[in-house]
Design an enzyme around this catalytic site. Structure first.
Site, PDB file in Angstrom:
ATOM      1  CB  SER A 152       6.249  11.670  57.644  1.00  0.00           C
ATOM      2  OG  SER A 152       6.820  12.579  56.715  1.00  0.00           O
ATOM      3  CE1 TYR A 165       9.923   7.815  56.031  1.00  0.00           C
ATOM      4  CE2 TYR A 165       8.864   9.735  55.067  1.00  0.00           C
ATOM      5  CZ  TYR A 165       9.409   9.092  56.160  1.00  0.00           C
ATOM      6  OH  TYR A 165       9.447   9.725  57.382  1.00  0.00           O
TER       7      TYR A 165
HETATM    8  C1  BGC Z   1      11.654  12.407  56.553  1.00  0.00           C
HETATM    9  C2  BGC Z   1      12.838  13.348  56.519  1.00  0.00           C
HETATM   10  C3  BGC Z   1      12.457  14.643  55.835  1.00  0.00           C
HETATM   11  C4  BGC Z   1      11.166  15.207  56.373  1.00  0.00           C
HETATM   12  C5  BGC Z   1      10.697  16.415  55.593  1.00  0.00           C
HETATM   13  C6  BGC Z   1      10.487  13.113  57.170  1.00  0.00           C
HETATM   14  O1  BGC Z   1       9.391  12.267  57.291  1.00  0.00           O
HETATM   15  O2  BGC Z   1      11.991  11.231  57.269  1.00  0.00           O
HETATM   16  O3  BGC Z   1      13.922  12.735  55.844  1.00  0.00           O
HETATM   17  O4  BGC Z   1      13.488  15.598  56.013  1.00  0.00           O
HETATM   18  O5  BGC Z   1      10.163  14.225  56.367  1.00  0.00           O
HETATM   19  O6  BGC Z   1      10.710  16.202  54.207  1.00  0.00           O
END
Ligand code: BGC
Length: 267
Positions: A152, A165
């Site tokens: 991400s 996360y």
């Molecule tokens: C998340 C999303 C988010 C994006 C940008 C991703 O890794 O799962 O929920 O919109 O990152 O912030």
């Protein structure tokens, strides 16, 4: 047909980004293992759809929780029993459980780390064991195996209210690079894709309202939300020999989200 005669496992592919990746891999000629955690119907429908468009490549659906060693072992065993080899792992399963950090429970912390980081370790380890056992498969791919981690933008962008996360994705950056370093000599390529805001169920709460979408677009220099196909195209390239000299890196598929958009007219 860049992936003809190759076998590709996509974890968490009954929906969202994983589903689009499974589709593109199948369209490139790969056998695809569609792994799901809870949505059996959707996984089976996808397998059915892909079989319709396939040449002689085949699909298989396998249930499993990537954070459980015995489930991962089972997915790999079924893969080898049916296809005889594994060439590509797309370690895509990931979850978000959000809370202000001072209220985040240990259970919420652990669950996200278990799926997003430990799950990535377990799947990568199992795939590497397969690759080393098989060796290089001549005329199939130049590499002994390819691993694509779904990361991400939050592997580098801090995220308030999403401590578990962001920490899992930050950890994944080092997991990916350390594996690429360790197994480069074996010709195993390990890379990550870092999606920005891609329009899926995981962030529906944000993009489904006009205000939410407006705010989100302020974070995306390229001016649009991402689509699952944007990520799937990058995954196919990373899986193919076109990227044979690429290992230990993250490809950001984020419309420029990681370019500090707050500095566009400030600072
Ligand atoms: C998340 C999303 C988010 C994006 C940008 C991703 O890794 O799962 O929920 O919109 O990152 O912030």
């Amino acid at each position: 047909m860049r992936l003809l005669n190759q076998t590709c496992l996509v974890t968490g592919s009954s929906s969202g980004i994983g589903k689009a990746i499974a589709r593109k891999m199948a369209m490139e000629g790969a056998n695809v293992i569609i792994n799901y955690y809870s949505d059996k119907t959707s996984a089976e429908e996808l397998a059915h759809d892909l079989e319709e468009i396939s040449v002689d490549n085949e699909m298989m659906v396998v249930k499993g929780d990537v954070s459980k060693q015995k489930d991962v072992d089972n997915i790999l065993r079924k893969t080898i029993d049916k296809f005889g080899a594994l060439d590509i792992l797309v370690s895509n399963s990931g979850i978000q459980i959000d809370a202000p950090s001072h209220e985040l429970t240990l259970e919420q912390w652990n669950r996200v780390i278990d799926v997003n980081l430990t799950g990535q370790f377990l799947c990568a380890q199992a795939a590497i064991k397969c690759f080393l056992h098989q060796g290089i498969r001549p005329n199939i791919s130049k590499a002994m195996g390819k691993i694509i981690h779904m990361s991400s933008v939050h592997e580098i962008i801090p995220w308030a209210g999403h401590l578990n996360y962001a920490s899992s994705k930050g950890g994944l950056l080092m997991l990916m690079k350390s594996l690429a370093l360790e197994y480069g000599k074996d010709k195993i390529r390990v890379n990550s894709i870092a999606p920005g805001a891609i329009q899926t169920a995981i962030n529906e709460e944000v993009w489904s309202s006009k205000k939410g979408m407006e705010n989100l677009l302020k974070l995306i220099p390229y001016g649009r939300i991402g689509q699952v196909e944007d990520v799937a195209n990058a995954a196919v390239w990373l899986a193919s020999d076109e990227s044979d000299y690429v290992t230990g890196t993250t490809i950001f598929v984020d419309g420029g989200m990681s370019c500090y958009p707050g500095f566009l007219d400030n600072g």
